[in-house]
Design a protein around this motif. Sequence first.
Motif, PDB file in Angstrom:
ATOM      1  N   LEU A  17     -16.460 -41.729  19.110  1.00  0.00           N
ATOM      2  CA  LEU A  17     -15.846 -40.404  19.088  1.00  0.00           C
ATOM      3  C   LEU A  17     -16.900 -39.333  18.805  1.00  0.00           C
ATOM      4  N   GLU A  18     -17.817 -39.657  17.892  1.00  0.00           N
ATOM      5  CA  GLU A  18     -18.823 -38.661  17.533  1.00  0.00           C
ATOM      6  C   GLU A  18     -19.784 -38.389  18.692  1.00  0.00           C
ATOM      7  N   GLU A  19     -20.066 -39.438  19.483  1.00  0.00           N
ATOM      8  CA  GLU A  19     -20.899 -39.224  20.681  1.00  0.00           C
ATOM      9  C   GLU A  19     -20.203 -38.268  21.641  1.00  0.00           C
ATOM     10  N   ALA A  20     -18.902 -38.478  21.818  1.00  0.00           N
ATOM     11  CA  ALA A  20     -18.144 -37.624  22.749  1.00  0.00           C
ATOM     12  C   ALA A  20     -18.163 -36.177  22.275  1.00  0.00           C
ATOM     13  N   ILE A  21     -18.057 -35.997  20.967  1.00  0.00           N
ATOM     14  CA  ILE A  21     -18.078 -34.622  20.435  1.00  0.00           C
ATOM     15  C   ILE A  21     -19.467 -34.016  20.596  1.00  0.00           C
ATOM     16  N   LEU A  22     -20.464 -34.791  20.190  1.00  0.00           N
ATOM     17  CA  LEU A  22     -21.829 -34.240  20.183  1.00  0.00           C
ATOM     18  C   LEU A  22     -22.334 -33.898  21.583  1.00  0.00           C
ATOM     19  N   GLU A  23     -21.857 -34.647  22.595  1.00  0.00           N
ATOM     20  CA  GLU A  23     -22.362 -34.313  23.932  1.00  0.00           C
ATOM     21  C   GLU A  23     -21.749 -33.006  24.451  1.00  0.00           C
TER      22      GLU A  23
END
Lengths: 358, 472
Positions: A349-355
């Motif tokens: 989830l954090e990867e999706a947000i950070l991208e």
Amino acid sequence: MEELVISEKAKKQAESCRFCWMCRHLCPIGNATGQERNTARARALGVSMVVRGTYDLSTIADNVYECGVCGACTNNCVTGWDPKIFIQEVKAELALKGLLPEYIKTILETYASTGNAYGAKAPEGYKDTKGDVLFVLGQDAFYRSEASYKGAVALMDKIGASYALNEKANDTGATLNFLVGKTKETEDAAAACAKIMNEYKEVVVYDPVDMRFIAHEWKEWGIEVTAKVVSFNDYVKANMGKLKVAKGKNVYTPQDNYAYARDLDDTETVREILGQVGEVKDMLLNRKEANMAGSLLMDLYMHDVQMQVARDRWFNAAAMDCKVIVTENPAEYELLKATEPEGSRVMTLEEAILENAK
Amino acid sequence: MNEFLFTQVLSELEDAVGVENCSTKQIDKLTHSVDYFWLSRMWSDRGREMPQADFIVSPKDAKEVSKVLKIANYYKIPVTTWGGGGGTQGGAIPVCGGIVIDTKRMNQIYEINTDGMYIECGAGAIYKHIEWAANEKGYATMHYPSSLTCSTVGGFLAHRGIGVVSTKYGKIDDMVLQMEVVLPNGDIINTSSAPKHAAGPDLNEIFIGSEGTLGIITKAQIRIYAQPEVRRFRGFLFKDMHGAFQAARELLQIFKPSVMRLYDEAETASLIKKIVGVSRPGAFMNVAYEGKKELVDVEEKILLETFKKYGAEDLGSDYGEKWWKEKITFFYPGHMMDLPQMFGTMDTIAPYDKIEKIYWAMKKAIETEFPNIKFIAHFSHWYEWGAMVYDRFICDNPPQDPIEAMKLHNRVWNVGVRAAIANGGVVNDHHGVGIKLGRLMKEQYGPAMQVFEALKKTLDPNGIMNPFKLGL
């Protein structure tokens, strides 16, 4: 012949489930193995026959460890029976009577000697830090999922949170609870974690399996927590304003973790977050019906089955043309990553947000 | 079998299906010895062991099934096929030990063919899983029995199962196109590429309902259907069942609803009251009709007019919708019959000129012979020519001694099924025969039984396939 001593509550669940097949289609382990013993009714039948003295307790030892305790069966039961109750009590009995399978004993020895089930060291360069909020990553993210660890910490940094990391706090007791149920050692691990948590006013828990354990078992066992404990998803949602995200064109498919969806009754937070950074597209078995019992502990002794469980989930996604799966749990991330089909992608989830963050 | 020979057979089976797919573990023997049959449940409830297989094998495809059957034939070892184990007739119980072939690893969905309107899948696929596969493409299988989530494609075919929307969409034999079958000698065959042909008798019909006695179904092409634009429900209360039968027969000459379920007064007053909430005396009937909205509007008009003629009270759509929502709830523990009760479903089928008579004859026979046993029924699968009656008996306090309980159980079945046969019914409608009713097959068929016996003798000369099932 070793007797099985379990609570009346657990016996009642087993007696109710032993001849009921209604949830068999939902057991991710049963679907992966095709084995009749990997059904709630088979496990219940085994327990009921041991209770009757027809078989020795050791007969069902392996069978209880083939359950991912994901609660798909429990969620499906319109009567409210819960096979997890007798599964966990049988584990504790096996531990008490020295009948644990060898592979579980090995994991416990590793845990005893290294402080975690994987015998792993802290991530390179890691140091305990101080801050206002204690950030509990959990043992899976900390020791077995580098992407989860790095992503979670990067997101906390991006939020600008003043957070503390404490390696010992990652052991909430959830690992021992999975391995041996409610034993003194499990309660001691939970109490030690609570003691660290209570030094803070607020605690953020990354892994929903830990969060579930704190919200349910800790409460039931009387482990006192004075800190305000919030899930990572809730914390992130509350701080999305600080992240300056832009809604992109990517389409994300949530992999609802069973602990969030079924035990913590939270299926929408992840969708609300993802809806701010892209489009959300669900696969058929979603929310409380999510079908995956991903466990890095089980991966230690049932690797092929865990790989098949993950491949089955990719099959669900492909059937609805879902290409990017977003996980909420480090175990599910690692298992889906290990089986990622060409042309598809799993991300935390954090990867999706950070991208999508500026 | 001596230890030496046992080890020899085990090693050959492991070679056929892989070591990890061949088990002699106690937990696997136990879980393949108790199915949904009341006797197997009662037996284990009393702490007794049911007959168990010596080897449990899980082949991945027809080739591996073939290898297993060749081994079994050579050593003359009994073979019992196990799908989901959700059968009520003891058909999957390895009563003679030997090998259990569990089909659930043959669960592949090979193709979803929306031009040909079928799914090709392994016979070990759980039916609900192929329903999901159909749903993902916007279609449906329209096979919705209470065991939808428990049972396999092969299990439904082997016992000729049926679902709740059968009146419109048909029984499992109406829903299958082609099948792959492994014969007892290990040969792998395919039935014809389409049913309803004139190229001799339909091979599908030889294996559907054969309960693993003539071969093992390993693959099937299962029909899929367009999702209906609308599905509507209507509940009715008839003063008695006779009026309901007349109304239903007349309606079926005009169009086919998807669901038609008529409950006798006793079941209306018990299960329907508890689950659906209808609490007045009479016979409750639930009807669903579905498809294109324009057609459904016309069907609704005809339904209301027809049923009004026979004095049915229109209860509106709420009860029917509640029933649809709760249709599987009946079968969860705590919602219907369960141990320590003894119970069973004596479903049979007949034309309209006989079906009411059969119901009353069975009811009278059971209630007269066994005053402490309750009898309830509903009629849930309808045709232009007749209907199926789903009679159930319930004994609240069966003997605790398992042998006495078994004897009583078998006597009740003898009395009920013989009353059905004597009045123009058959041994069973859609649960199959298994070991439970095998003894009554000859009573129904008389000399016609030799056709089945000849098939059995020719295809399975060593008699290894599911012995003592189907009366063969």
